[in-house]
Scaffold this active site. Structure first.
Site, PDB file in Angstrom:
ATOM      1  N   GLN A  72      38.386  42.199  38.764  1.00 54.11           N
ATOM      2  CA  GLN A  72      38.850  43.152  37.758  1.00 54.11           C
ATOM      3  C   GLN A  72      38.279  44.547  37.990  1.00 54.11           C
ATOM      4  O   GLN A  72      37.303  44.735  38.708  1.00 54.11           O
ATOM      5  CB  GLN A  72      38.449  42.664  36.365  1.00 54.11           C
ATOM      6  CG  GLN A  72      39.218  41.465  35.853  1.00 54.11           C
ATOM      7  CD  GLN A  72      38.838  41.144  34.423  1.00 54.11           C
ATOM      8  OE1 GLN A  72      38.199  40.145  34.143  1.00 54.11           O
ATOM      9  NE2 GLN A  72      39.221  42.011  33.489  1.00 54.11           N
ATOM     10  N   ASP A 223      40.470  37.975  37.750  1.00 54.41           N
ATOM     11  CA  ASP A 223      39.774  36.740  38.126  1.00 54.41           C
ATOM     12  C   ASP A 223      39.406  35.874  36.932  1.00 54.41           C
ATOM     13  O   ASP A 223      39.584  34.645  36.968  1.00 54.41           O
ATOM     14  CB  ASP A 223      38.543  37.048  38.986  1.00 54.41           C
ATOM     15  CG  ASP A 223      37.609  38.100  38.404  1.00 54.41           C
ATOM     16  OD1 ASP A 223      37.835  38.556  37.264  1.00 54.41           O
ATOM     17  OD2 ASP A 223      36.639  38.468  39.098  1.00 54.41           O
TER      18      ASP A 223
END
Length: 472
Positions: A72, A223
């Protein structure tokens, strides 16, 4: 033996790219590959494509759909020709810490940010990295025509389409997960009045497009969202992930907006929300303590298990890499309660395990205040394999703990998303899932004592109020 078409999932993380190929009907892993990334906090995105090419070599024959889960927050900047303007700044690049502080103040404070985008930005968020770029490299900022996240960039390489999903978009600092819209006013303010193009936000079941050879590509996601999808989280499930950093998250029907900044109000990959608390200090607390004691991780386990609960009164605040929340950005680790009688390797090892888990327990308390009612903890990540962690976690968390079998959960979640898009169903396919080691809740009174001691010590040392999370 497979029973359905094949799908693939990609985990483009900070350290490496992992690719898994799964049976779309059952989720069984058929084959997998891996390639390393450079150990750095900024990287040319083309390295990710090279790693994907290496990791997927020989794996994708017969695969009908693929999804990408990615780290991220990273900032990928492109010019009008689609060329990379500068190396991508990753989530763990903290040079934008001052920019984060300034942006919080400029917009009116943490309450305004939480209401606007569900989170109070810290240095990891994309919006702060764009402010840093505008201030420190304005000539490069002027060239930026579009901004993507790491998973968006890989999806673009696969399809030619600039798209994202609401899960990963919710970590930028300029997307409202509650309203499902970009806050382009916030983006422009952060980026010195510039308004770069942003990827189109797809719904959970929408396809991003197809590869040149016809493989269907799902929207992809961040993720943590991919891991939640792999674990098929239900009501009452909370994940505690013990990797390089530590995260606590669960799915919720309501959007979170925490002005203390402890909980990030993310969206998930299914149309719901994913309140998440993060610490920079998880598995590395154990490796650092093991190094100090001159043992390996197995030796640390043995020492910790030889000590009694409470570590003889020792309390470790494990902020060895600072912290991620606004109220503890520059915190350092400290050891308290030292007496000549309790200064043993066993107690120190135990204090490291209890301190790491108590920090995550504080995160668990925080997400429960924002839409989650925890009934079970799912313990994943490298440190979940520690015998001492497994012994201590049920006591510290005060809940039953399940330890799923080790797996590439981010890649599996991306593969499950690909299977969902391929199937065209209302809900993602129900995969068999991994078997779990089930651990009953530990001694409640001892767990409460350990958690309270951690909070009291944190308040004493760092002047952080226990109840509010704000500076006293």
């Amino acid at each position: 033996m497979t029973t359905g078409p094949l799908v693939a999932g990609v985990d483009s993380s900070t350290q490496s790219t992992k690719v898994v190929v799964c049976d779309a009907g059952t989720g069984a892993v058929v084959r997998e590959g891996r390639a390393a990334h450079p150990d750095t906090t900024e990287v040319d995105p083309r390295v990710w494509w090279q790693a994907f090419t290496e990791a997927s070599a020989g794996l994708l024959d017969g695969v009908q759909a693929i999804g990408v889960g990615g780290q991220q927050h990273g900032m990928v900047t492109l010019d009008e020709a689609g060329e990379v303007v500068r190396p991508a700044l990753l989530w763990n690049d903290t040079r934008s810490g001052k920019a984060a502080d300034n942006l919080v103040t400029e917009l009116g404070g943490p309450h305004v940010w939480a209401e606007a985008v569900g989170s109070v930005p810290v240095a990891s968020f994309t919006v702060t990295k764009l402010r840093w770029l505008a201030e420190h490299e304005p000539e490069l900022a002027d060239r930026v025509a579009s901004v993507l996240l790491p998973h968006d960039w890989l999806t673009w390489q696969l399809t030619g389409e600039a798209v994202t999903d609401r899960g990963d978009a919710s970590g930028t600092g300029y997307f409202s997960p509650a309203e499902n819209v970009y806050r382009e006013d916030i983006l422009a303010r952060a980026f010195g009045g510039r308004n770069p193009r942003l990827p189109r936000v797809l719904g959970p079941r929408e396809a991003a497009g197809r590869t040149a050879d016809g493989m269907l590509v799902s929207a992809g996601t961040g993720d943590n969202m991919a891991a939640a999808l792999a674990l098929e989280l239900g009501e009452g499930d909370v994940v505690v992930s013990l990797g390089t950093s530590g995260t606590v998250f669960g799915v919720s029907e309501t959007a979170a907006a925490d002005p203390t900044g402890i909980v990030a109000g993310f969206a998930d990959a299914t149309g719901r929300f994913l309140p998440l608390a993060c610490t920079l200090n998880a598995a590395r607390v154990l490796t650092a303590t093991a190094n100090m004691l001159g043992v390996d991780l197995a030796g640390l386990d043995r020492l910790a298990l030889d000590a009694r609960p409470g570590a003889g009164g020792l309390t470790l605040l494990p902020y060895l890499d600072g912290e991620r929340t606004p109220n503890l950005p520059d915190a350092a680790g400290s050891l308290h309660g030292m007496r000549r009688a309790n200064m043993t390797p066993q107690n120190l090892a135990r204090a490291a395990v209890e301190g790491m888990l108590s920090g995550l327990a504080a995160g668990l308390d925080a997400v429960q205040a924002h839409g989650i009612t925890a009934r079970r903890v799912l313990l994943i990540g490298g440190a979940a394999q520690s015998a001492a962690v497994r012994a201590v976690a049920p006591t510290v968390f005060g809940l039953p703990v399940a330890v799923p079998a080790p797996a590439e959960h981010v890649a599996l979640g991306a593969a499950r998303q690909a299977a969902w898009v391929l199937a065209g169903t209302e809900e993602p396919p129900a995969w068999a899932g991994n078997s779990s080691l089930e651990l009953a809740a530990g001694d409640t009174a001892t767990g409460e004592e350990l958690r309270q001691r951690h909070l009291d010590t944190r308040e004493l040392v760092h002047h952080v109020a226990v109840k509010t999370g704000e500076d006293t």
